[in-house]
Design a protein around this motif. Structure first.
Motif, PDB file in Angstrom:
ATOM      1  N   GLY A 216      11.072  12.148 115.309  1.00  0.00           N
ATOM      2  CA  GLY A 216      12.305  12.902 115.461  1.00  0.00           C
ATOM      3  C   GLY A 216      12.892  12.798 116.852  1.00  0.00           C
ATOM      4  O   GLY A 216      14.122  12.763 117.014  1.00  0.00           O
ATOM      5  N   ARG A 217      12.043  12.741 117.890  1.00  0.00           N
ATOM      6  CA  ARG A 217      12.547  12.687 119.260  1.00  0.00           C
ATOM      7  C   ARG A 217      13.355  11.420 119.488  1.00  0.00           C
ATOM      8  O   ARG A 217      14.434  11.447 120.088  1.00  0.00           O
ATOM      9  N   LEU A 218      12.864  10.286 119.027  1.00  0.00           N
ATOM     10  CA  LEU A 218      13.580   9.036 119.218  1.00  0.00           C
ATOM     11  C   LEU A 218      14.822   8.961 118.346  1.00  0.00           C
ATOM     12  O   LEU A 218      15.841   8.388 118.758  1.00  0.00           O
ATOM     13  N   ARG A 219      14.762   9.532 117.155  1.00  0.00           N
ATOM     14  CA  ARG A 219      15.955   9.540 116.301  1.00  0.00           C
ATOM     15  C   ARG A 219      17.067  10.370 116.949  1.00  0.00           C
ATOM     16  O   ARG A 219      18.240   9.987 116.907  1.00  0.00           O
ATOM     17  N   ARG A 220      16.699  11.492 117.536  1.00  0.00           N
ATOM     18  CA  ARG A 220      17.710  12.318 118.209  1.00  0.00           C
ATOM     19  C   ARG A 220      18.296  11.595 119.418  1.00  0.00           C
ATOM     20  O   ARG A 220      19.492  11.711 119.700  1.00  0.00           O
ATOM     21  N   LEU A 221      17.463  10.848 120.116  1.00  0.00           N
ATOM     22  CA  LEU A 221      17.984  10.072 121.236  1.00  0.00           C
ATOM     23  C   LEU A 221      18.953   9.006 120.752  1.00  0.00           C
ATOM     24  O   LEU A 221      19.991   8.753 121.374  1.00  0.00           O
ATOM     25  N   HIS A 222      18.617   8.370 119.638  1.00  0.00           N
ATOM     26  CA  HIS A 222      19.523   7.372 119.053  1.00  0.00           C
ATOM     27  C   HIS A 222      20.893   7.986 118.786  1.00  0.00           C
ATOM     28  O   HIS A 222      21.937   7.419 119.144  1.00  0.00           O
ATOM     29  N   ASP A 223      20.902   9.163 118.214  1.00  0.00           N
ATOM     30  CA  ASP A 223      22.175   9.815 117.879  1.00  0.00           C
ATOM     31  C   ASP A 223      22.931  10.256 119.127  1.00  0.00           C
ATOM     32  O   ASP A 223      24.164  10.355 119.111  1.00  0.00           O
ATOM     33  N   ALA A 224      22.204  10.556 120.207  1.00  0.00           N
ATOM     34  CA  ALA A 224      22.845  11.038 121.433  1.00  0.00           C
ATOM     35  C   ALA A 224      23.408   9.916 122.294  1.00  0.00           C
ATOM     36  O   ALA A 224      24.142  10.183 123.253  1.00  0.00           O
ATOM     37  N   LEU A 225      23.089   8.678 121.963  1.00  0.00           N
ATOM     38  CA  LEU A 225      23.547   7.546 122.772  1.00  0.00           C
ATOM     39  C   LEU A 225      24.970   7.176 122.383  1.00  0.00           C
ATOM     40  O   LEU A 225      25.222   6.249 121.621  1.00  0.00           O
ATOM     41  N   ASP A 226      25.902   7.914 122.923  1.00  0.00           N
ATOM     42  CA  ASP A 226      27.326   7.673 122.688  1.00  0.00           C
ATOM     43  C   ASP A 226      27.760   6.456 123.502  1.00  0.00           C
ATOM     44  O   ASP A 226      27.726   6.486 124.736  1.00  0.00           O
ATOM     45  N   PRO A 227      28.208   5.372 122.858  1.00  0.00           N
ATOM     46  CA  PRO A 227      28.586   4.179 123.621  1.00  0.00           C
ATOM     47  C   PRO A 227      29.903   4.322 124.375  1.00  0.00           C
ATOM     48  O   PRO A 227      30.269   3.435 125.136  1.00  0.00           O
ATOM     49  N   LEU A 228      30.630   5.422 124.163  1.00  0.00           N
ATOM     50  CA  LEU A 228      31.921   5.661 124.835  1.00  0.00           C
ATOM     51  C   LEU A 228      32.813   4.413 124.777  1.00  0.00           C
ATOM     52  O   LEU A 228      33.294   3.903 125.790  1.00  0.00           O
ATOM     53  N   ALA A 229      32.995   3.916 123.565  1.00  0.00           N
ATOM     54  CA  ALA A 229      33.741   2.671 123.385  1.00  0.00           C
ATOM     55  C   ALA A 229      35.149   2.757 123.966  1.00  0.00           C
ATOM     56  O   ALA A 229      35.663   1.774 124.519  1.00  0.00           O
ATOM     57  N   ASP A 230      35.780   3.938 123.866  1.00  0.00           N
ATOM     58  CA  ASP A 230      37.141   4.075 124.391  1.00  0.00           C
ATOM     59  C   ASP A 230      37.181   3.957 125.909  1.00  0.00           C
ATOM     60  O   ASP A 230      38.094   3.346 126.478  1.00  0.00           O
ATOM     61  N   VAL A 231      36.172   4.526 126.574  1.00  0.00           N
ATOM     62  CA  VAL A 231      36.109   4.427 128.032  1.00  0.00           C
ATOM     63  C   VAL A 231      35.836   2.985 128.446  1.00  0.00           C
ATOM     64  O   VAL A 231      36.464   2.452 129.374  1.00  0.00           O
TER      65      VAL A 231
END
Length: 910
Positions: free
Chosen positions: A426-441
């Protein structure tokens, strides 16, 4: 205030007569009278008068002088381009620095160029990369006392802020010791202290900065917090915390160039009278978006003594290797973000088993997935320090290369996400979801900023082609004009017949046509002389002048437009500060987990089993079982290491450990503590197997040290540390004691050691490891139900001591102090005499005899009684024998050993 830093007296007496520039300097010195003011004059930062004399001496720069109608002033300066290295020297010398920059270009307005302090640089508020350690936080602290509270029950609040990253923490306690422990945990470089708040909680290396007391006012502090966070009363737990946090924000704004809180109050009062609202927006810390209120009881507590003893961040010896620390072994992080996160975890190990298990699950999965772990480490190496990067962007101090660094980091994020796409825990899955690539920036920066921009952002070459039509038109105009000029040389050569004719440009005279002296007769009539040289003349034509104005005008307008566009892009990126900070947190956490997994794989660590109190199969209380435990630092610095076990439960909670010096007692105790600490960090541990119940606190009394400046002897320091342990430890603590009571007489030392042992067993109930040379303590194991003995055995081979470094049940048979003295290089004559004395003592009384015990208890007998005992026919007075046995030769220098033996010899001769 240091008189050398305030308004120079020579200037203050005749301020109105000063030149406008020197009046500016005087006024800034008066306002920032606690700092050295670096005053920009062209390409240099200058100081004057007493400050000039001081900086010239400290920085080893030339001391010159400036003269005007009011007199002559000493002056010294440093180049702006290399200012950081000089500022670092000033900070190390204990000064604060106020940087007064020119805030307008020369000629923009009549009169002297306006200057203002744009930042105050202090040890705790650094934001410059050149002055910061990338792998650790740099905190400034504020300490405040709650309103209407006095004495020992007063609530004390601690706020901590890393101005470079935006990390903002707060806590409070009615215990001064608890706040002192938190200060030790975070080790702030600087602190501001509120009215009546204690300052003795701060370490010696922390600069205490005087600051306006009104900043700690409850209403003012609350208003300041409200400018950053909604409903701070709900966010924080007390008035004291609000005071500390609000004052710290005020101070952080002040060092950014804002006013003192008192000055703000005067400005606000005046503005209210005149109908205007004060504006603090220029100094608002836009990147400061979150405040974390924590309870120290949520984490395993490590005070300053434990941090030093366990060598978490610094080696105990002055000449110790920098990597001979726990963080030095564990730190396999690829980024500054991960390095800071790992250090934070080591400062604050967890208590909650579920949180520990979540980290362990992630470490275990990463440890097993070798290719994924190695690929993640490779990708994370391309991650820039996002926390400090977005801080600079928000403070409008970032250049175009900083934006490209952000873009390059964002380009890595999709690949990192891909590596975590199939994560199980679960810890790594949550990290995966938190990695926002900020494509617009990323897309914005890609479109707006060239791939390899220059450092300067005001001289063009920053904004990419096609981003802005107006800029493209200006560039096109300048480009077309330059092409016309490039073609002009060929056209004019053909028209005039002058083959040596050249078209050139310089910043003073602009574009010109150069003709050598022998060809001047061929110059056309429309050529206008611009400059005469030794061998040639330079001319201009009306058409060339028109094109020059067009080109230069287009270039200047293009540079201005580029700067405007860059600032707009930087503001758009800064508006996404919270998203960038969340991404930084996720990347930092992932990097720290990868580091723990890498260390575990490299060094053969095992996953510890975390047992909730009351949840063990064999015990309804504590569990601390270690099989084949190793010291994580020592095993990395030695060619070989002997593992050892540990086994503690509620029924076996106090171990009395004996054995010769150098046999491994201190190493063993520390390795047990470090294994417990690592397990609660969520790391695998250096052992074959480990099962443990989390402890709330680790106490250590290990090693000899004094406090000469504080007037405390080694023994007094030891007693102070013991008092803290006995006062604050409970059954959920882990206590390490090494050689307690050796700084006084044998009888006193033995009595203190025994009393402490009994107190820890009967009243405290902590898990305790007590290493001692007071061998009678081993007999307590028979009297104390939960006590037991361990020892490190040695053997003598050909007269030399061989250490096996293996722990075993029971008590040691001797201390082998003389043999250790031999190995340490004590002169043979001293060692031989010591052997004679030991042999005589052993012949007189056997260990364990009633006579021996009596001698130990009476080791402080007067010299006359000693002489009498000798006269009665005894070979060695019993008190001399006892003192000789108690000598800890491994902790004595050769000179100290000689002194002790000489003293004992004189006792025999009396």
């Amino acid at each position: 205030m240091d008189p050398a830093l305030g308004p120079p007296e020579a200037m203050a007496e005749k301020r109105d007569e000063l030149t406008p520039m020197m009046r500016q300097y005087h006024d800034l010195c008066a306002r920032y009278d606690d700092a050295i003011v670096l005053f920009q004059v062209g390409d240099f930062y200058e100081t004057f008068c007493g400050a000039a004399e001081r900086t010239a001496r400290l920085l080893e720069v030339a001391l010159t002088s400036r003269e005007d109608s009011t007199g002559e002033y000493p002056m010294s300066g440093i180049p702006i381009d290399n200012a950081e290295s000089y500022i670092e020297e000033l900070l190390e010398a204990g000064y604060r620095v106020a940087v007064a920059d020119q805030i307008e270009e020369p000629g923009e307005s009549p009169g002297v160029v306006e200057r203002a302090v744009t930042r105050v640089i202090t040890p705790g508020t650094l934001t410059e990369d050149e002055l910061l350690a990338g792998d650790d936080n740099n905190f400034v602290a504020a300490i405040a006392r709650g309103a209407g509270t006095e004495g020992d029950t007063a609530e004390i609040a601690l706020a901590l802020l890393d101005v470079s990253t935006g990390d903002f923490l707060a806590t409070s306690s009615s215990s001064c010791e608890a706040i002192a422990d938190e200060v030790s945990r975070f080790d702030p470089a600087e602190a501001v202290v509120g009215p009546d708040a204690p300052t003795d909680l701060l370490p010696e290396n922390c600069m205490v900065t005087p600051y306006d007391e009104t900043a700690f006012d409850r209403d003012r502090a609350g208003a300041k917090l409200s400018a950053y966070f909604r409903n701070p009363d709900a966010l924080l737990a007390s008035d004291a915390e609000i005071r500390a946090c609000g004052a710290l924000l005020s101070y952080a704004e002040y060092v950014r160039g804002g006013a003192h809180e008192g000055e703000r109050g005067e400005t606000a009062d005046k503005a209210e009278t005149e109908g205007d609202a004060p504006d603090d927006e220029d100094h608002h810390l836009e990147y400061l978006t979150h405040l974390t209120r924590y309870d120290p009881r949520e984490y395993l507590l490590l005070d300053a003594v434990a941090l030093r003893s366990l060598e978490l961040f610094e080696p105990r010896t002055v000449h110790g290797r920098d990597d001979a620390t726990l963080v030095g072994v564990l730190d396999e992080t690829a980024s500054a973000l991960g390095g800071r996160k790992l250090r934070d975890w080591l400062r604050r190990p967890l208590l909650e088993p579920d949180r520990i298990e979540a980290r362990l699950d992630a470490v275990e999965e990463l440890m097993g997935a070798v290719q994924t772990r190695e690929r993640l480490h490779e990708l994370l190496r391309d991650v820039y320090d996002l926390e400090r990067l977005i801080g600079r962007i928000s403070r409008e101090r970032a250049n175009a290369r900083d934006l490209r660094s952000l873009r390059d980091t964002l380009a890595v994020v999709p690949e990192v996400r891909e590596e975590l796409a199939d994560a199980d825990c679960g810890r790594l899955r949550r990290l995966h979801d938190a990695l926002d690539p900020l494509a617009d920036v990323r897309e914005l920066i890609d479109d707006a900023v060239v791939a390899d921009p220059p450092i300067e952002i005001t001289e063009g070459g920053v904004i990419a082609e096609g981003y802005d039509a107006d800029l493209d038109d200006l560039r096109g105009t300048a480009r077309d004009g330059k092409q016309w000029i490039d073609d002009l040389e060929e056209r004019e050569r053909e028209r005039t017949g002058i083959d040596s004719l050249k078209v050139g440009y310089n910043s003073v005279h602009g574009y010109y046509i150069e003709v050598t002296n022998p060809n001047l007769e061929s110059v056309p009539e429309n050529y206008q002389r611009r400059q005469t040289l030794k061998n040639s003349e330079r001319f201009v034509t009306p058409e060339l002048k028109e094109r020059e104005d067009e080109i230069v005008g287009a270039e200047e307008r293009a540079d201005e437009r580029e700067y405007e566009l860059f600032c707009e892009v930087r503001r758009e990126v800064a508006a996404e500060v919270e998203r960038v900070q969340r991404l930084a947190e996720a990347l930092a956490t992932l990097d720290a987990l990868v580091s723990l997994a890498t260390a575990a794989a490299q060094y053969d660590y095992c996953r510890p089993e975390i047992i909730e109190r009351g949840g063990g199969a064999d015990s309804d209380g504590r569990v601390l079982e270690i099989e084949g435990g190793r010291h994580p630092v020592v095993e990395r610095t030695q060619e070989s290491f002997v593992p050892n076990d540990a086994d503690f439960t509620d029924d076996r909670r106090l171990a009395v450990i004996t054995g010769p010096n150098m046999s491994g007692k201190s190493t063993y105790m520390r390795q047990v503590a470090q294994i417990v600490l690592l397990a609660q960090v969520g790391s695998f541990v250096p052992a074959s197997a480990a099962r443990l119940t989390p402890v709330d606190r680790i106490f250590t009394r290990v090693g000899a040290s004094d406090d000469i400046a504080g007037g405390r002897s080694t023994f007094m320091v030891e007693m102070d540390e013991l008092a803290t342990i006995l006062r604050e430890a409970d059954e959920n603590a882990l206590v390490l004691l090494d050689e307690v009571g050796r700084g006084t007489s044998t009888a006193d030392g033995m009595a203190i050691a025994q009393a402490i042992t009994e107190h820890l067993h009967d009243r405290v109930g902590a898990t305790t490891l007590f290493a001692t040379h007071h061998h009678p303590l081993t007999e307590l194991a028979d009297d104390l139900a939960a006590a037991f003995t361990l020892h490190f055995e040695v053997e003598q081979v050909d007269g030399e001591v061989v250490f096996h470094h293996e722990i075993a049940p029971g008590a040691a048979t001797g201390s082998y102090g003389v043999e250790v003295a031999t190995a340490a290089g004590v002169p043979d004559s001293v060692v031989d005499r010591a052997r004679e004395l030991v042999a005589a003592a052993d012949a007189d009384t056997e260990p364990g005899d009633e006579a021996t015990d009596t001698a130990t208890a009476s080791s402080d007998a007067p010299a006359a009684e000693t002489a009498a005992a000798t006269a009665d026919g005894g070979d060695v007075p019993t008190d001399v024998a006892a003192e000789l046995r108690a000598l800890d030769l491994a902790h004595l220098t050769p000179v100290e050993a000689l002194t002790e033996l000489d003293r004992l010899k004189r006792l025999l001769e009396e």
